[in-house]
Design an enzyme around this catalytic site. Sequence first.
Site, PDB file in Angstrom:
ATOM      1  N   ASP A  99      12.773   7.472  -1.418  1.00  0.00           N
ATOM      2  CA  ASP A  99      13.807   6.518  -2.280  1.00  0.00           C
ATOM      3  C   ASP A  99      15.126   7.189  -1.965  1.00  0.00           C
ATOM      4  O   ASP A  99      15.612   8.058  -2.105  1.00  0.00           O
ATOM      5  CB  ASP A  99      13.506   6.600  -3.736  1.00  0.00           C
ATOM      6  CG  ASP A  99      14.251   5.824  -4.307  1.00  0.00           C
ATOM      7  OD1 ASP A  99      15.559   5.275  -4.094  1.00  0.00           O
ATOM      8  OD2 ASP A  99      13.567   5.099  -5.548  1.00  0.00           O
ATOM      9  N   SER A 114      16.134  -0.256  -6.024  1.00  0.00           N
ATOM     10  CA  SER A 114      14.835   0.124  -5.836  1.00  0.00           C
ATOM     11  C   SER A 114      13.574  -0.834  -6.381  1.00  0.00           C
ATOM     12  O   SER A 114      12.586  -0.719  -5.752  1.00  0.00           O
ATOM     13  CB  SER A 114      14.713   1.570  -6.444  1.00  0.00           C
ATOM     14  OG  SER A 114      15.401   2.346  -5.664  1.00  0.00           O
ATOM     15  N   THR A 169       9.847   2.115  -8.200  1.00  0.00           N
ATOM     16  CA  THR A 169       9.093   2.191  -6.834  1.00  0.00           C
ATOM     17  C   THR A 169       7.524   2.143  -7.284  1.00  0.00           C
ATOM     18  O   THR A 169       7.048   1.038  -6.872  1.00  0.00           O
ATOM     19  CB  THR A 169       9.261   3.393  -6.189  1.00  0.00           C
ATOM     20  OG1 THR A 169      10.804   3.331  -5.709  1.00  0.00           O
ATOM     21  CG2 THR A 169       8.247   3.459  -4.976  1.00  0.00           C
TER      22      THR A 169
END
Length: 526
Positions: free
Chosen positions: A63, A113, A176
């Site tokens: 990430d 994200s 995520t």
Amino acid sequence: MKVAALIILGCLVWEGIAKPGFPEQEKDPDFWKEWAQRTLKNALTLQDLNKNVAKNIILFLGDGMGIPTVTAARILKGQLNGQNGEETQLEMDKFPYVALSKTYNTNAQVPDSAGTATAYLCGVKANEGTVGVNAAAVKSQCNTTRGNEVTSILKWAKDAGKSVGIVTTTRVNHATPSAAYAHCVDRDWYSDGEMPDEALQSGCKDLARQLFENIPDIDVIMGGGRKYMYPRNTPDVEYPGDKKHNGTRKDGRNLVREWTDRMKDKKGSYVWNKKDLVSLNPKNVDYLLGLFEPGDLPYELERNKETDPSLTEMVDMAIKILRKNERGFYLLVEGGRIDHGHHDGKAKLALHEAVEMDRAITRAGLLTSIYDTLSVVTADHSHVFSFGGYTHRGNPIFGLAPTMSDIDQKPFTSILYGNGPGFKLVNGARENVSAVDYNQNNYQAQAAVPLKMETHGGEDVAIFSKGPMAHLLHGVQEQHYIPHVMAYAACIGQNKNHCRTSSGSPSLSNISPTLALLLSVKWLLC
Ligand SMILES: [Zn+2]
């Protein structure tokens, strides 16, 4: 054996040149020419494409791991081993194919994200802040969810009979991982305690609940996020005296107990600390729920090595459980806190997270084979993190540039941020960094623009791949292309016409197991 011995010798020679200092042999043009020729020879073997069916597919997602972060993590890894660092290879550097991924969200040039996770997991670009829904869904508007759900490669794999797993260093219902199982117009709806009444009344479900209800038998789930699973005010098992870690659920449900009850007769194990995790025998565990913190897991640099597992330790157990399925597995591994370190302007925390994710990639490589496992490493987006300043070879990655600024006559660190909390004025002028300890874990590198949180970056990120069909991840691609390739390679999802020959058996491979093994050995050793 002869070939293996040569490979080992080649690797030893390579390691030998990567010592600190300016190696004498680098003055010799033959050194560079011979190195390039060895690389070329290696590259020529890639003309035999690996067109096997990928029994297993693994996605490693860093990430916020933009390309400057990859390069800086590589140098850090080398310097942690006493080398200069620049010539070091990360495990991901050894993957034979690299592409660029365009990360924008449907409504954002610089993405977040959640929208990006929908792209690389569900194969569809989406709006920022939303997970598992298409771009017709509007952020935070519950009534735009229904009819706009999109499913992920984790579900496609599960539907095809594979085992599936999620391993992350963030809470397991963070942006995520949640795009792998949830359909939610707001990435912050971690439990019903974080949701507005209007959304609850309209029938929208929180992310923690969706983790257990949408795909009820996700085989392996590991990360943080305990507090979202327990009724409000329930004390946390690890921090019972600290109210901020208490349960958050308004509906009174205990999702962990519901899970353990459901798994009673199915070889399911729930663990919440490292000791219990590493004492598991994967042969006796078919389903694993590991929740190691109330929120996110600690940074690798701050981790209590007695009580908290590393990403590598989690990945190790996950693969040992998942690979028991003869139909293979899909595993999502997230190095989730590279992003958090950068948002805080704390490059040292971020880069050590990236190095740890690379260790996890190494471990996964030892437990799998490129003959039947497609491994992909990528990021969701970058950050406004940079390093430069004409530093000398081997300069400490957290160190100073060799010259003073020719404007304010003060030193500056090589690592800087475009914006963020590291912006600092002392008596109206830029801080003199030589007066502070810029090597400490929590040092915030200087930023050009003051912000409480440093922002994501908008440039492309890398996609590294190895294994069956890895060559299809080439060139400059849209981010949502990634799961389509992974599904194609594994013969799951929407595009399977290539998967069966007229005899009904899986398509023929162009790479032999022996060659695959040799290549694996080379990658492991070098
Ligand atoms: Zn972020």
